[in-house]
Scaffold this active site. Structure first.
Site, PDB file in Angstrom:
ATOM      1  N   PHE A 135      18.975 -50.079   8.531  1.00  0.00           N
ATOM      2  CA  PHE A 135      18.964 -49.688   7.123  1.00  0.00           C
ATOM      3  C   PHE A 135      18.435 -48.268   7.014  1.00  0.00           C
ATOM      4  CE2 PHE A 135      17.630 -49.239   2.760  1.00  0.00           C
ATOM      5  CZ  PHE A 135      18.718 -49.782   2.087  1.00  0.00           C
ATOM      6  N   ASP A 220      14.160 -42.985  12.390  1.00  0.00           N
ATOM      7  CA  ASP A 220      13.940 -43.239  10.969  1.00  0.00           C
ATOM      8  C   ASP A 220      12.624 -44.004  10.862  1.00  0.00           C
ATOM      9  OD1 ASP A 220      13.765 -44.369   8.457  1.00  0.00           O
ATOM     10  OD2 ASP A 220      15.909 -44.822   8.295  1.00  0.00           O
ATOM     11  N   LYS A 249       8.378 -43.641   1.857  1.00  0.00           N
ATOM     12  CA  LYS A 249       7.534 -44.801   1.539  1.00  0.00           C
ATOM     13  C   LYS A 249       6.036 -44.479   1.462  1.00  0.00           C
ATOM     14  CE  LYS A 249      10.859 -48.374   2.676  1.00  0.00           C
ATOM     15  NZ  LYS A 249      11.114 -49.133   1.470  1.00  0.00           N
TER      16      LYS A 249
END
Ligand code: PLP
Length: 387
Positions: A135, A220, A249
């Site tokens: 993702f 990532d 995040k």
């Protein structure tokens, strides 16, 4: 009209929301319109690493908001290079580019890789290899990179020259990589699909292939970065250092900010005009992030994530009905022996516990890094009743 009616009428229906309206939060707790308290083990999907409204971040935002919020990247502002220095020194990287989200950080990384190949005199190197079940976000290139057809199918045609390999399959990775490869992009731990850590062999193979082929290794670390895995960065669990890494995040302590960090020669691939973001790296976001990252580094929260994460995983492993627990720090996935994860989440919410299901029978726990063993016990008592 109440909040939920307003939302239904005027907000595009891109989210299936729970029927709760949160009005405030503090530490590991959220409160709804009726004053009901919830223990939050989702932390805004792994964003609120320091919990809700962490005092030092709130203070930094208040101060910066009253001083200077935005001037664009046509000028220098003080917080941005300070944050770049802090992050690069902590991550072993050379330079940073700032944006506003994880998807944007990955866009920057992928554009950097394609340009790096051209600069090196290899315009034919355009292929980016990612993993199945990965993702990487929702922009068009990021969903192309995301190896999950369910997110891609409504938006074809996708961006050309992407290849997908089964995660942790070294042979498949070696077979896929070649002279056309400009980047391999991997999450050190796949989060969205239920917390699946990479194997050391897989990430090492990716590193070796990139070295041999002159390709960029991108990690990532949007979800794994900044303490979540019990190390400051996910890659530290593997002794494999990427060329480029992306963060978002936890980076802003709840405030939106993303970053793409690059090492060595890759730090100078972008030149003025190549890539930009109007809001990226604005003083407000960078001041929030400076406060958040400093607190993560100095507050002992990475160690807390490691210790409490291990405790949490052990307690889950002992629960009847749990068949497998995959954990790295406070990034924990737990499989249930029946397809009831969504019911467990809904019933826990009624009992004041915020959880997340990543599949029919998988729960994901990404609580604030500041969570205590006592709060874990409280959560376990509720979850075990619902299994
Ligand atoms: N990369 C990873 C590993 C993620 O987990 C996410 C979001 O869940 C993203 C990228 C996308 O981040 P954003 O939603 O901030 O664009």
């Amino acid at each position: 009209m109440d909040t939920i009616e307003l939302d239904n009428q005027y907000v595009m229906h891109t989210y299936g929301r729970f029927p709760v309206v949160f009005t405030h939060g503090e530490g590991c707790f959220l409160y709804d319109e009726n004053g009901k308290e919830y223990l939050d083990l989702l932390a805004g999907i792994a964003v609120c690493g320091l919990g809700h409204c962490p005092p030092k971040v709130v203070e930094a935002i208040r101060e910066q908001a009253g001083t200077l919020m935005h001037v664009s990247n046509l000028f220098h502002t003080q917080p941005q290079p300070k944050l770049a220095k802090l992050l690069c020194e902590a991550a072993g990287m050379t330079k940073a580019f700032f944006c506003n989200s994880g998807a944007e950080a990955n866009e920057a990384a992928m554009k950097l890789a394609r340009k790096a190949a051209k600069v090196a005199g290899h315009p034919e190197k355009t292929e980016i290899i990612t993993a199945e079940q990965s993702f990487h976000g929702r922009t068009l290139a990021a969903i192309t990179a995301t190896g999950q057809p369910k997110y891609q199918k409504s938006f074809t045609p996708l961006v050309p020259d992407f290849k997908y390999v089964p995660y942790n399959d070294v042979d498949a990775l070696e077979a896929a990589a070649g002279e056309k490869t400009c980047a391999i992009m991997m999450e050190p731990v796949q989060g969205e699909s239920g917390v699946h850590p990479a194997t050391k062999e897989f990430l090492q193979a990716a590193r070796e292939l990139c070295d041999t082929l002159g390709a960029v290794l991108i990690f990532d670390e949007v979800q794994t970065g900044l303490g979540r895995t019990g190390k400051l960065f996910g890659y530290e669990n593997y002794d494999v250092v990427p060329d480029v890494m992306t963060l978002a995040k936890t980076l802003g302590g709840g405030f939106p900010i993303g970053a793409c960090l690059a090492r060595g020669k890759y730090a100078d691939v972008f030149e003025p005009g190549d890539h930009a973001s109007t809001f990226g790296g604005n003083p407000l976001a960078c001041a929030a992030s400076l406060a958040a990252v400093t607190e993560i580094l100095e507050g002992g929260w990475v160690e807390n994530a490691r210790e409490v994460g291990a405790y949490f995983a052990e307690r889950l492993r002992k629960l009847p009905g749990i068949t497998e627990v995959r954990a790295m720090g406070l990034m924990i996935g737990a499989d249930i022996d029946k397809p009831v994860a969504k019911q467990v989440v809904a019933k826990s919410l009624e009992k004041g516990l915020v959880l997340n299901a990543t599949g029919e029978s998988t729960l994901r726990f990404v609580p604030p890094l500041i969570i205590t063993k006592e709060l874990v016990d409280r959560a376990i008592a509720i979850v075990s009743d619902e299994l």
